[in-house]
Design an enzyme around this catalytic site. Structure first.
Site, PDB file in Angstrom:
ATOM      1  CG  HIS C  56      45.503  -4.721 -26.939  1.00  0.00           C
ATOM      2  ND1 HIS C  56      44.918  -5.837 -27.502  1.00  0.00           N
ATOM      3  CD2 HIS C  56      44.831  -3.658 -27.425  1.00  0.00           C
ATOM      4  CE1 HIS C  56      43.944  -5.440 -28.310  1.00  0.00           C
ATOM      5  NE2 HIS C  56      43.858  -4.126 -28.278  1.00  0.00           N
ATOM      6  CG  ASP C 109      43.490   2.069 -32.862  1.00  0.00           C
ATOM      7  OD1 ASP C 109      42.582   1.252 -33.093  1.00  0.00           O
ATOM      8  OD2 ASP C 109      44.074   2.142 -31.764  1.00  0.00           O
ATOM      9  CG  HIS C 216      41.396  -5.736 -31.732  1.00  0.00           C
ATOM     10  ND1 HIS C 216      42.509  -5.579 -32.511  1.00  0.00           N
ATOM     11  CD2 HIS C 216      41.359  -4.660 -30.907  1.00  0.00           C
ATOM     12  CE1 HIS C 216      43.115  -4.443 -32.185  1.00  0.00           C
ATOM     13  NE2 HIS C 216      42.440  -3.871 -31.221  1.00  0.00           N
TER      14      HIS C 216
END
Ligand SMILES: Nc1ncnc2c1ncn2[C@@H]1O[C@H](COP(=O)(O)OP(=O)(O)O)[C@@H](O)[C@H]1O
Ligand SMILES: Nc1ncnc2c1ncn2[C@@H]1O[C@H](COP(=O)(O)OP(=O)(O)O)[C@@H](O)[C@H]1O
Ligand SMILES: [Mg+2]
Ligand SMILES: [Mg+2]
Ligand SMILES: [Mg+2]
Ligand SMILES: [Mg+2]
Lengths: 210, 329, 329, 210
Positions: C56, C109, C216
């Site tokens: 990212h 996460d 993603h």
């Protein structure tokens, strides 16, 4: 022994524009192979500006017409072809003068001045694989024909034939000017886009004077 | 063609409109396609002007602002701007001390800037032509090398010098010194697509790449099989070091993305370039990694190395505030 | 797969090595894959920690520095970092005033940061979970919305607040306020390719695009025929405005690129987004156009809108000095 | 009525690793369809770390073995599957205790504790289209078989069958947890990758105890 009339010279530009529009994709393909793929787009944009300006200003004399055409090309095209074709027409008009028609010798002189302008601006040499490889033989053939006593129309046919031959011969050359020069030997086997638009320029002249 | 655009003919105008909206601190002349600083320079300071075809963003408009350019003139996609545009911008940015034209060495750019300087009248203009791309061999008999990455570094360094009040002759000399002190070499994994054309400029199979490309989607020096980042780094750095030794002084190194290569790959490539330079005894004093001079949506990268003496490094470190380069303020 | 990499397994380590080489002003722990500021914060100041999968960039490592993050923890490509990494970073950045964990709302996460906070021992930790992506409908019965663009704005704004010395409770409250004041929506023209997979995550024909993608490479809300920039802007802005009105206060708008979309298109898109917001009576007080939170080499973009009161704007304007965001110093 | 021996439990992990390596591409394909395409890579990385740690530490008891496995997975995988499988093994080992073998009831209890750990960590509900849809029926089938007096080996076969059935049933479900949940209805028709790695986990157990 008909002189080239103002209307025919105006028609020259219209015909060239029509040919460029028709060949736009082809010109772009040629430029994609050895340049940056915009020659068709550049020329069509420039001629649209040129005819718009000629329509708007309604010039009545050869010098004013080609000043309009040249300035429009210079200020709308950019890239390499903008200054080169722009200079060609600016010099052509300035040499032709404030007249409504040109005889064969006048026309030969104006074309020669245009080609010299290109030579000064871009410093191409013959064999550098540029528009000059079509333009220089075309202008030479035109002058030779006039010197032999032929009509502007017949001379323009010879110029067109010479321009097309010059254009085709660019395929064998290694480019030494413009973007294609970055390719070195890889430019061999491809026809130069600018030489192609120049061949159309002289073909249009022959058609306009026919 | 997959692009976030409306009509192909409107790309330049609409992108400029978005740029203007995003950067209210700058002034945009939409008719002439010129981006100016919001606050003009003090009277008597040399102004810097650059320009070129669109499709290399953030170059040049992204480098307008304090410490860098005074104005950037945009041509059509991959097409130099016209003399009128350049004359207009020159007249507007001159504060009485003259203007430096920063020109990348392409026939079109050189001729259009030349015509502008000829027709421009009384404003003193110095011109620097950047020709740093070692991919072009046999440059003696041709129009010479292309101008690429050094342009970015030059605009920053000479922009800082102009801010100090150096005069036009000094600025011109510095610009020529920087232009000859750097070299670049680029490569492409994919070809870019011109909006007006709608398909890639060249076909590049999944297993091949082009080494020695410029920034206009021209094919490069040669086509080779895909290779690792390490090998690509060698193919870019070696021709540069073969052309000019950089072992004598500190350098500024730029690892530049061509437009469609993500930062993760650019950083990885920078690491590879640094390893090679370390082994070659070249010292990297400053660096820049990112998209600075691009070629539409081409995937690929270029390496630029600039020899930098103390004056150059101090000018590099001086404050700059532009959309794409900003520090010290 | 056309990427500037060596082996797929080495992408993260080597990209981090290049990042470290390019940013000597930061400190990099290559074993734990953590990027720290070069100069730690003064004792007694709340530290900001974020992290997430790689792919990212510039998020998160590019936002480490004065006025923004104290450290960024990198996981494998598209994979959250592990609790050990997070614990290590937390312990290192704490100056005695506690640590804010900035977490994007993905199951992985959230769980890894949760385990780290549980196992972390005595350091006080506040956690903010960003869940701003309006593409996710029915979020009540699921793991909720994804965290995307607001993360970038939050890291900047809350980072400035931490620099002022606000305490952990205030910082946590501000972070949650910002997290709930913004919305995002993204789209893709092409799918990204994971280095370890070697082919695009999803097939997207030349004539189609995905609306409502995350970061993603997951497919989006729906697949639709390619459309103009103007229509794409509507497809992104309308769901945002339908979810939350932004007419009451000034906003910060980010037009973010997914990694392979050139700046020329991002600016053009920003112009389109601004036109829609103008018509909807939404005021853009600040803006950001570029690649800030990407998805490998995906072509596409996302729009983020954040409501910004005076405190928020002042914090936005405060100095920041990171690789990817820099002003005021 | 053979108890599960330490060596068999160690073998369980090796077999799972072998299956995951073999199915890596398939797991990644499943995850590409409804997730982010890394489940195969994640699991293979995690199991490589787990077996490396188990080899290095040379644990001799069940609790130490699974602590090593669980911690290795937690600290090498990341993502969703790292904390979930990590928690599974940490709870499994802690419940099994400092022993060298487990009887059927012990094993059922340890597996149940592992599954509860996953349920606490990820808060999946049955039908959310996650690994829990394979794990919960598998653990239930194992416990039921032991309660019926079957051997650990036979019970593991039932668990494997139940896990595979649970995995296949995920195809019809709308995802409500994990990345696949972002797809809503578009997730229907695809088998969940995590449920697939869980089916391999129970298949490996059956093979190891056979
Ligand atoms: N120095 C030069 N002298 C003469 N003609 C040139 C020169 N450089 C380029 N050309 C001509 O210009 C053509 C390319 O024009 P165009 O594609 O419109 O501009 P650009 O190269 O800037 O994209 C070439 O095909 C060549 O014929
Ligand atoms: N909240 C949850 N509870 C249980 N299992 C989950 C949960 N979220 C995700 N999973 C499982 O994790 C799998 C995905 O794992 P993986 O691809 O390795 O991680 P990530 O989703 O972070 O990329 C899913 O297929 C699903 O079975
Ligand atoms: Mg061209
Ligand atoms: Mg061009
Ligand atoms: Mg993942
Ligand atoms: Mg995954």
């Amino acid at each position: 022994m008909a002189n080239a009339q103002y209307a025919q010279l105006r028609d020259w530009i219209d015909r060239w524009e029509a040919h460029l529009i028709e060949q736009r994709t082809y010109l772009t393909e040629l430029d994609s192979a050895i340049g940056d793929g915009d020659h068709g787009t550049n020329m069509v944009r420039g001629l649209a500006a040129a005819s718009a300006r000629a329509d708007a200003e309604v010039p009545e004399h050869v010098d004013d017409l080609f000043k309009a055409v040249g300035m429009a090309i210079v200020s709308s095209v950019g890239g390499a072809s903008g200054p080169l074709y722009g200079t060609f027409f600016l010099r052509f008009g300035a040499t032709a003068g404030h007249v409504r028609e040109l005889d064969g010798a006048d026309l030969a002189e104006a074309l020669g001045a245009g080609a010299s302008g290109v030579a000064q601006r871009g410093k191409p040499e013959l064999g550098d694989k540029t528009m000059f490889d079509a333009m220089s033989p075309a202008v030479g053939a035109f002058a030779a024909a006039i010197a032999r006593g032929e009509t502007p129309s017949t001379a323009a046919n010879s110029a067109s034939v010479a321009a097309h031959a010059g254009r085709e011969a660019t395929a064998e050359l290694v480019a030494r000017k413009g973007r294609a020069s970055y390719l070195g030997e890889r430019s061999v086997g491809h026809i130069d886009p600018g030489a192609t638009s120049t061949a159309l320029l002289f073909q249009s002249l022959a058609e306009a004077l026919a | 063609m997959k692009k976030l655009i409306n009509a192909a003919d409107d790309v330049l105008a609409e992108s400029l409109a978005g740029f203007a909206a995003a950067h209210p601190e700058l002034r945009v002349d939409h008719v002439n396609r010129i981006v100016y600083r919001g606050e003009p320079k003090p009277h008597g300071t040399v102004a810097l002007l650059s320009g070129g075809g669109t499709g290399h963003e953030p170059l040049h408009a992204g480098f307008v602002g304090f410490g860098m350019l005074d104005a950037a003139v945009a041509g059509e996609v991959f097409t130099s701007p016209t003399p009128d545009q350049i004359m207009e911008a020159t007249a507007r940015v001159d504060t009485g001390a003259g203007v430096l034209h920063i020109v990348k060495n392409y026939t079109g750019d050189v001729m259009n800037f030349e015509m502008a300087a000829e027709l421009g009248g009384s404003i003193p203009v110095e011109t620097v032509v950047v020709a740093d791309d070692v991919a072009v061999e046999d440059s003696t008999f041709t129009a010479g090398r292309r101008g690429t990455g050094v342009t970015v570094l030059l605009e920053k360094i000479v922009g800082a010098a102009a801010e100090q009040g150096r005069d036009l002759a000094e600025i011109g000399a510095l610009a020529r010194h920087i232009a000859t002190s750097g070299r670049s070499m680029g490569m492409a994994l994919t070809s870019g697509t011109l909006p007006a054309v709608g398909k890639p400029t060249f076909d590049l199979p999944e297993t091949e790449m082009e080494i020695g490309v410029g920034i206009h989607g021209e094919p490069g020096r040669r086509r080779v099989p895909l290779a690792s980042a390490r090998e690509v780094a060698e193919m870019l750095v070696e021709p540069i070091l073969a052309d000019r030794s950089f072992a004598a002084a500190p350098t500024i190194v730029m690892l530049n993305g061509m437009g469609a290569t993500p930062l993760i790959e650019l950083y990885l490539m920078f690491g590879e370039v640094k390893s090679i330079l370390d082994r070659a005894g070249v010292t990297i004093a400053r660096s820049l990694v990112g998209d600075y001079i691009t070629s539409l949506d081409m995937a690929g990268c270029s390496v630029t190395i600039l020899e930098a003496d103390n004056d150059t490094l101090a000018l590099w470190d001086a404050p700059v505030a532009t959309p794409a380069l900003r520090w010290g303020m």
